[in-house]
Scaffold this motif. Structure first.
Motif, PDB file in Angstrom:
ATOM      1  N   ALA A  24       0.837  -1.206   0.000  1.00 53.11           N
ATOM      2  CA  ALA A  24       0.000   0.000   0.000  1.00 53.11           C
ATOM      3  C   ALA A  24       0.873   1.258   0.000  1.00 53.11           C
ATOM      4  O   ALA A  24       0.565   2.249  -0.679  1.00 53.11           O
ATOM      5  N   SER A 158      -5.213   0.808  -3.308  1.00 58.58           N
ATOM      6  CA  SER A 158      -4.758  -0.212  -2.364  1.00 58.58           C
ATOM      7  C   SER A 158      -5.866  -0.707  -1.454  1.00 58.58           C
ATOM      8  O   SER A 158      -5.685  -1.674  -0.716  1.00 58.58           O
ATOM      9  N   ILE A 208      -3.031  -4.774  -5.892  1.00 54.37           N
ATOM     10  CA  ILE A 208      -2.464  -5.745  -4.954  1.00 54.37           C
ATOM     11  C   ILE A 208      -3.133  -7.086  -5.193  1.00 54.37           C
ATOM     12  O   ILE A 208      -4.356  -7.203  -5.140  1.00 54.37           O
TER      13      ILE A 208
END
Length: 864
Positions: A24, A158, A208
């Motif tokens: 992140a 994120s 992610i």
């Protein structure tokens, strides 16, 4: 979580949450820096449980990480049933993630973005060109699922994590991008609308990605070539996985050696094994006081296109072989075609109709009335059934790879722990029968399994039952039964608060009477509350200063000239902390203090009625931020555990083994080992053949005389040794005083084990040999001998621990020797026995290279 994670699971969860935070941060500094995090743990090691703990840590935080309640997770697989199985497992594992947070993406789902704070389950087929109900807009649908994914990536960054279960499947073909690759890497999507119209959207890559896979290699292959994406591996420690007991100790592979039909015979033998396993589980429950026990399952794999008549023959064999299959529901199938299979069986001389119903692979584990399941290939991927203890494959040798994959799915222990009682050691194994394989073909299947296995599980080929050797005197058995084995606790406690709370609950469950007439559970909570109260009294001024500061939020108000833009002044201001922020502070306290300490303390303040709610919260948080408070909790709770241990020692010693082990696990100080007597059963199972990796052939093992266990008909023991081990054995046999010897196994309660630390990881050493000699006047003398390849990295910590163990149990051994072979081929030994201090242990621990170890043997050792 509803239960304590195994050591390796807790390690993986902590590392994964840390990597998510780092990912992140990368995105915040550079939106192009995408990350793929691979969580790798072997089949049967609880990847879904690990993922559940990661999700819980994401949404609610941990002691070491802040909560991210606005996170959205998209859980992807290529199997809808596997998604449902995972959803149920997460709910069963987590005590904080509720069912409302776990959503399956159905055809009526129609949103511009996925909502925060939820986990969405999606099988990728719903994004295929034929899945118009999910991707085609119009006729009531506003957003294609492709748009929902793309919009969420763009808007949330994120805060949107894509988790791919079995990540290596469907993600490796980059020449022709799969649906999964298009989600992960981003792509141009043609969204279908009504009247054969299309519009083009561009989805960015997922920021992610978390992948669950059996091995790091598989995940790396799946992610290879993903441009601009950092690859991070979080790998479960295989030594810890084995030590946890989640994985079976061994796999027994049996096959017919005669050139004749053997299907019926070996199915009957498999049923006999199933019945034996069933009886042993019942006897184990009676012996240990367990309130429940697993119901073992027989899995029968048949070729494709197997007829209903052949299914009927199999069911008839099962019915003839055991009463367990008289019930119509005791046999089910898991074929791709889910229709019931109609057949007939003869029962008590009467032909009767019999219907074999379909059962979903994900439902087998919970269906205790099903004792056998017939399948083709459906169980080889995504299936998890620890009840499966016996399997027969009627497939041919050409399919050895598929059978090897199936073996890998049968290695999970149904109780998630080893069975330590030696008389029930057979419950630590799974049995596989291959009627259509000869010796050469069995070698293929075993080699396929060994090459592809994500964790090493010993394979025993054509194992046979070894009994106690009648040539070994009773005095030898009495001598070995007096030895002590060390083993690390299977449960890891992160704090003494956890230990005390668990011990209190266990004492109450086990009906221990509390001396004060209350309960141990209540006393454990009282200890926590009283300790925090005491710290508050001692540190009142400092704690109230912190607490008062939390009641308001400080901020600054800057004023700017609307024409020039110049700052005309800054005023410091404060505002009362909002109720939402107070709740967030209380969650912080719950993360900082172990177990439920923060909840118990805040509740006690509310009951006392002297403080307002916001004052309760900030005092609890102030204490949670106090290092002195956490240290006092550890000291007081550890002291109370020791007090309860002393007071209940006699009663605990009289408990059945399984109950006693739970107490001993708690009583052992954090990081220390447990001890128990070496248990020697009446019989053991031992392989009689092995796979020669050089030739690829199955070979019969050499036979040796004098072992404590032996084949009843020959009094010989089958095994194979390295040249070093062979030399040691021959030297002992030539002594003229040898009464018997024991090849120490790796694992099980009949193994002499020594606890050691390797880079702070708790492990077990299993010395190779115990030799029993006639020592004249003193009777039986025991020699412990451990020949070891000293070029291996773990040599120093292993032998330092062994030296410590021998020093602590010096009276048990006449001689204890560690052995190497030098460059000239000579056996050299260092005697560990007779040490009065830890100086030898320190020297061994410091010899961290092959050269250093050889020098130590030259300085301190001599010829073997």
């Amino acid at each position: 979580m509803k239960f304590t994670l195994a050591d390796y699971q807790a390690d993986v969860v902590e590392e994964t949450l840390n990597e998510i935070s780092i990912a992140a941060q990368r995105l915040r500094s550079n939106s192009e820096r995408k990350t793929a995090i691979g969580i790798s743990a072997p089949t049967g090691a609880g990847k879904t449980v690990i993922a559940s703990a990661v999700l819980e840590g994401l949404f609610f935080g941990t002691e070491d990480s802040d909560p991210r309640p606005e996170t959205t997770v998209l859980w992807l697989t290529d199997d809808g049933e596997l998604n449902e199985q995972s959803r149920k497992k997460i709910r069963a594992s987590s005590d904080r993630i509720n069912m409302n947070m776990l959503r399956t993406v159905e055809a009526d789902f129609d949103q511009a973005e996925f909502s925060p704070g939820l986990v969405y389950f999606l099988n990728v087929q719903k994004l295929g060109t034929g899945a118009t109900r999910h991707i085609q807009t119009g006729d009531g649908r506003r957003y294609s699922l492709w748009e929902t994914i793309g919009n969420t990536i763009k808007q949330r960054g994120s805060g949107f994590i894509i988790l791919v279960d079995e990540a290596h499947r469907g993600a490796t073909d980059r020449s022709r991008p799969t649906i999964l690759r298009r989600i992960l890497d981003g792509s141009i999507i043609e969204v279908p609308g009504g009247n054969d119209t299309f519009r083009t959207i561009v989805n960015p890559p997922a920021p992610i990605v978390i992948g669950l896979s059996a091995t790091p290699k598989k995940f790396e292959e799946a992610m290879r070539g993903a441009s601009g994406r950092s690859l991070v591996q979080v790998v479960a420690d295989l030594q810890k996985v084995r030590a946890s007991g989640l994985i079976k100790e061994r796999i027994n592979v049996s096959y017919a050696v005669d050139d004749q039909p053997s299907d019926d015979t070996l199915i009957r033998q498999a049923v006999a094994d199933l019945d034996r396993s069933d009886r042993q589980w019942q006897e184990w429950a009676r012996a240990t006081g367990a309130s429940s026990y697993p119901v073992p399952l027989l899995a029968i794999q048949v070729p494709d296109l197997t007829s209903a008549a052949k299914i009927g023959e199999i069911v008839q064999t099962l019915t003839d072989a055991s009463d367990a299959f008289d019930d119509a529901d005791s046999v089910a199938h898991a074929f791709g075609v889910r229709a019931p299979i109609a057949t007939t069986t003869w029962l008590s001389g009467v032909e009767m109709p019999r219907v074999v119903q379909y059962i979903a692979p994900t439902s087998i584990s919970q269906s205790g009335n099903v004792r056998a399941v017939i399948f083709m290939q459906a169980l080889t991927t995504g299936w998890d059934c620890p009840r499966a203890e016996v399997m027969v494959s009627l497939r041919t040798a050409q399919e050895h790879t598929q059978i090897a994959q199936l073996i890998g799915r049968m290695v999970r222990n149904p109780l998630a722990k080893k069975i330590e009682e030696p008389e029930f050691d057979d419950l630590n194994a799974v049995d596989l029968y291959l009627p259509h394989f000869n010796k050469v073909e069995v070698a293929q299947v075993v080699k396929s399994f060994m090459d592809s296995a994500d964790i090493e599980v010993p394979v025993q080929l054509n194992p046979k039952r070894m009994t106690r050797n009648p040539d070994v005197t009773e005095a030898v058995w009495d001598a070995i039964a007096g030895l002590t084995r060390e083993h690390k606790p299977v449960r890891r406690f992160s704090s003494n608060v956890n230990r005390l709370v668990r011990l209190g609950a266990l004492l109450d469950i086990s009906d221990f009477e509390h001396p004060g007439g209350s309960s141990y559970t209540q006393e454990s909570r009282n200890v926590v509350v009283e300790t925090l109260d005491s710290v508050y009294g001692q540190q009142k001024v400092a704690i109230e200063r912190v607490a008062d500061s939390l009641l308001e939020v400080s901020f600054e108000m800057a004023t700017f000239d609307q024409y020039s833009g110049a700052n005309t002044g800054t005023i410091a201001r404060t505002a009362a902390t909002s109720q939402k922020n107070l709740r967030q502070l209380l969650e912080e306290a719950k993360r900082r203090l172990p177990d439920a300490a923060a909840a118990w303390y805040s509740t006690s303040l509310v009951i006392a009625g002297e403080l307002e709610w916001d004052e309760v919260v900030v005092r609890t948080v102030a204490l949670a931020r106090s290092a002195e408070a956490r240290e006092a909790l550890e000291a007081q709770c550890g002291s109370r555990v020791e007090s309860w241990r002393r007071n209940t020692a006699g009663s605990v010693a009289r408990l059945r083994p399984t109950q006693r082990q739970e107490f001993e696990t708690i009583f052992a100080p954090i990081g220390s080992a447990l001890t128990s007597a070496l248990g020697m059963p009446e019989t053991i199972s031992q392989k009689t053949e092995s796979l020669n990796k050089d030739t690829g052939l199955v070979e019969e093992l050499p036979l040796y005389a004098g072992h404590l266990y032996a084949l009843p008909e020959t009094k010989l023991f089958p095994d194979t040794f390295t040249s070093w081990e062979q030399s040691v054995l021959e030297a002992e046999q030539a002594s003229g005083t040898l009464l018997g010897w024991y090849r120490n196994p790796v694992g099980g309660s009949q193994a002499l084990s020594v606890h050691y630390l390797d880079s702070e990881v708790s492990k077990n050493l299993y010395p190779d040999f115990l030799f029993f000699h006639d020592d004249g006047e003193t009777g039986v003398a025991i020699d412990l001998v451990d020949p070891h390849n000293h070029s291996l990295a773990d040599t120093a910590p292993k032998w330092a621990a062994l030296a410590r163990y021998v020093r602590e149990h010096d009276s048990d051994f006449r001689r204890a020797a560690i052995v190497i072979k030098d460059t000239a081929g000579m056996l050299l030994a260092i005697q560990l026995s007779g040490q009065t201090d830890d100086s030898l242990e320190k020297k061994l621990a410091g010899a961290t290279s092959k050269e250093a170890i050889e020098q130590l043997f030259r300085d301190l050792g001599g010829a073997y």
